[in-house]
Scaffold this active site. Structure first.
Site, PDB file in Angstrom:
ATOM      1  CG  ASP A   1       3.766   2.149  13.796  1.00 47.08           C
ATOM      2  OD1 ASP A   1       3.035   2.743  12.992  1.00 47.08           O
ATOM      3  OD2 ASP A   1       4.085   0.938  13.671  1.00 47.08           O
TER       4      ASP A   1
ATOM      5  CD  GLU B   1      -1.226   3.577  13.658  1.00 40.92           C
ATOM      6  OE1 GLU B   1      -1.837   3.408  12.600  1.00 40.92           O
ATOM      7  OE2 GLU B   1      -0.110   3.077  13.877  1.00 40.92           O
TER       8      GLU B   1
ATOM      9  CG  ASP C   1       5.791   7.312  12.508  1.00 42.41           C
ATOM     10  OD1 ASP C   1       5.431   6.616  13.473  1.00 42.41           O
ATOM     11  OD2 ASP C   1       5.129   7.447  11.465  1.00 42.41           O
TER      12      ASP C   1
ATOM     13  CG  HIS D   1       1.519   6.470   5.784  1.00 45.99           C
ATOM     14  ND1 HIS D   1       1.220   7.109   6.964  1.00 45.99           N
ATOM     15  CD2 HIS D   1       1.982   5.252   6.130  1.00 45.99           C
ATOM     16  CE1 HIS D   1       1.505   6.312   7.971  1.00 45.99           C
ATOM     17  NE2 HIS D   1       1.970   5.177   7.511  1.00 45.99           N
ATOM     18  CG  ASP D   2      -1.070   3.363   7.238  1.00 49.84           C
ATOM     19  OD1 ASP D   2      -0.180   2.895   6.511  1.00 49.84           O
ATOM     20  OD2 ASP D   2      -0.917   3.564   8.455  1.00 49.84           O
TER      21      ASP D   2
HETATM   22  C1  NOJ Z   1       1.102   1.742  11.151  1.00 48.52           C
HETATM   23  C2  NOJ Z   1       1.791   2.484  10.050  1.00 48.52           C
HETATM   24  O1  NOJ Z   1       1.108   3.697   9.821  1.00 48.52           O
HETATM   25  C3  NOJ Z   1       1.799   1.569   8.853  1.00 48.52           C
HETATM   26  O2  NOJ Z   1       2.213   2.236   7.684  1.00 48.52           O
HETATM   27  C4  NOJ Z   1       2.677   0.380   9.177  1.00 48.52           C
HETATM   28  O3  NOJ Z   1       2.625  -0.541   8.109  1.00 48.52           O
HETATM   29  C5  NOJ Z   1       2.187  -0.324  10.448  1.00 48.52           C
HETATM   30  N1  NOJ Z   1       1.892   0.602  11.496  1.00 48.52           N
HETATM   31  C6  NOJ Z   1       3.255  -1.266  10.949  1.00 48.52           C
HETATM   32  O4  NOJ Z   1       4.337  -0.559  11.480  1.00 48.52           O
END
Ligand code: NOJ
Length: 492
Positions: free
Chosen positions: A196, A252, A100, A310-311
């Site tokens: 990210d 992403e 990442d 994880h989000d």
């Molecule tokens: C996306 C990540 O998946 C998330 O966990 C993070 O809080 C935000 N980007 C900010 O970096």
């Protein structure tokens, strides 16, 4: 420029959220030796690549998405030698590793920020500084996106927490700095990156003059993402990364619009987008699933396929109401549909959401910010917790207990599906043939170079599929209800 053989299109990825995957030293948090110790497990499961969430030094305000040094490993997660061992073990097991990479923002503890806030010439424009707050933009973690800095006596912009200052991508020095970071990890042997929030890069000074519109008090993020110039920045990263043969660049993309997603992928850009068209489903809706599959196909996207990360809350709880039969069908879809599957650690067990009972359980920055904001607004503790509970991302981040004996695990099914996908090119890269939703019965065909495979999924869970009815060889069958709930058949 190095050629990319497209290995990623033939691969099933497995996301490892480093702080909670496997604790190798018994200190209560996951680490790199823990990941290495599970390499055989991952190999047996049959995944082809792992995505490691950030493991770099960081104050861990956002669990590592606030990087303070891009050239090292956080001491809580191990050492650089541990990383090298992990990489070697993965490669020995035939598993690729993508890291990442957070290039939209850094921690405010990063040396660049410390020098920038002191107004040192070289670093003055590394971040986005303004004398006055120029717009109404809100952070994605609740609250204003501009923070006053007492040292520089200016405001800096942060799309996430105030400890995550956004880099100023309209400064060409940033791309050059980032290439050095990428070079460091590529030279170590990583197989690619997950970038990210890459469509959030701030590349256009002019965009800051516009306020975001609000709908019912909720801000719509319009001008603070997909700015003019993001594609050029992505192209700069892509050109560099692809000088390494076969390196994979995933980005992403925080946007559901299919044209927008597509505009970041292709030759000279991202190899694939991590898009949320399926993942953002709040509750189970098979009609929506079919609609998205058809729409993504029509838009010419090769999507990433996932229901959990994880989000978000785990799909076993969020979409399956913790019903194992339903989880089987979602696995069947994920591993036979067209796209690049991304499994989230533990979904094969299957793991349910962590229970969040009180404000003490709020670990995630997004949840904590939401809670604090409500208290500041004068809400009661109960109201603040109720609000934060909806926003926190702690649900899928509990440390996996590998000693727990779980019944009704789905590992065998995941293994069979992964094997099936490996053995059948039609399931990996075949085009779609017919796609149809009839009531709750979802049917699609995958057409490869030499074979045609049909998948039927009965989302009503009643088992109304007649396996073997057409006389076609059955490649996999999921029994349940009064008969068959999931079927993979070889048509040709
Ligand atoms: C996306 C990540 O998946 C998330 O966990 C993070 O809080 C935000 N980007 C900010 O970096």
């Amino acid at each position: 420029m190095g050629e990319n053989s497209g290995w990623f299109e033939n691969t099933v990825f497995y996301e490892i959220y480093v702080p909670s995957f496997c604790d190798g030293n018994g200190d209560g948090i996951g680490d790199l030796p823990g990941v290495t110790s599970k390499m055989n497990y991952l190999k047996e499961l049959g995944v082809g690549a792992i995505w490691l969430t950030p493991f770099y030094p960081s104050p861990l305000v956002d669990n590592g998405y606030d990087v303070s040094d891009y050239f090292a490993v956080h001491e809580k997660y191990g050492t650089e030698a541990d990383f090298d061992r992990l990489l070697e073990a993965a490669h020995d097991a035939g598993i690729r590793v993508i890291a990442d990479m957070v290039l939209n923002h850094t921690s405010t503890s990063h040396a660049w920020f410390l020098k920038s806030r002191e107004n040192q010439e070289k670093y003055r424009d590394y971040y986005i500084w303004r004398e006055k707050i120029p717009n109404n933009w809100e952070s994605f973690f609740d609250g204003g996106a501009w923070e006053y800095d007492e040292i520089r006596r200016m405001y800096y912009y942060h799309a996430f927490s105030r400890e995550q200052a956004c880099l100023n991508w309209s400064n060409p020095a940033i791309l050059e700095e980032c290439k050095e970071i990428l070079r460091f990890w590529l030279d170590k042997g990583v197989d690619g990156f997950r970038l990210d929030v890459i469509n959030f890069l701030k590349t256009d000074k002019a965009a800051f003059a516009k306020d975001n519109p609000c709908d019912d008090g909720i801000q719509k993020h319009i001008y603070d993402k997909n700015q003019k110039g993001v594609r050029e920045a992505v192209a700069g990263l892509s050109a560099f990364v692809h000088t390494y043969p076969d390196a994979f660049l995933l980005g992403e993309i925080g946007d559901d619009d299919l044209q927008t997603i597509q505009s970041y992928t292709g030759k000279g850009l991202l190899d694939a987008a991590f898009n949320f068209n399926l993942g953002s489903m709040e509750k189970w809706d098979e009609a929506y699933l079919a609609e998205q599959v058809t729409a993504m196909e029509a838009a010419g996207i090769n999507p990433t396929l996932f229901f959990s990360s994880h989000d978000m809350r785990r799909h076993f709880s969020r979409l399956c109401s913790e019903n194992v039969e339903a989880a089987k069908l979602l696995a069947l879809f994920l591993l036979t549909a067209k796209g690049i599957p991304f499994l989230y650690q533990g979904e094969e067990m299957p793991l349910a959401d962590v229970r969040i009972e009180s404000s003490q359980d709020l670990q995630d920055a997004q949840g904590r910010y939401a809670y604090e904001k409500m208290l500041l607004l004068g809400k009661t503790e109960e109201e603040a917790f109720g609000y934060a509970r909806e926003r926190t991302r702690d649900y899928a981040r509990g440390l996996i207990d590998w000693d727990l004996q779980r019944e009704g695990g789905l590992q065998e099914l995941y293994q069979s599906l992964l094997t099936l996908r490996r053995e059948h090119e039609a399931l990996r890269t075949g085009k779609y043939g017919k796609i149809a939703m009839n009531g709750q019965l979802f049917y699609f065909e995958r057409i490869g170079r030499r074979e045609k495979i049909a998948v039927t999924i009965d989302f009503s869970l009643t088992g109304m599929i007649s396996a073997g009815y057409g006389g076609n060889p059955v490649l996999l069958e999921i029994k349940g209800g009064n008969g068959c709930m999931g079927l993979v058949e070889k048509l040709v």
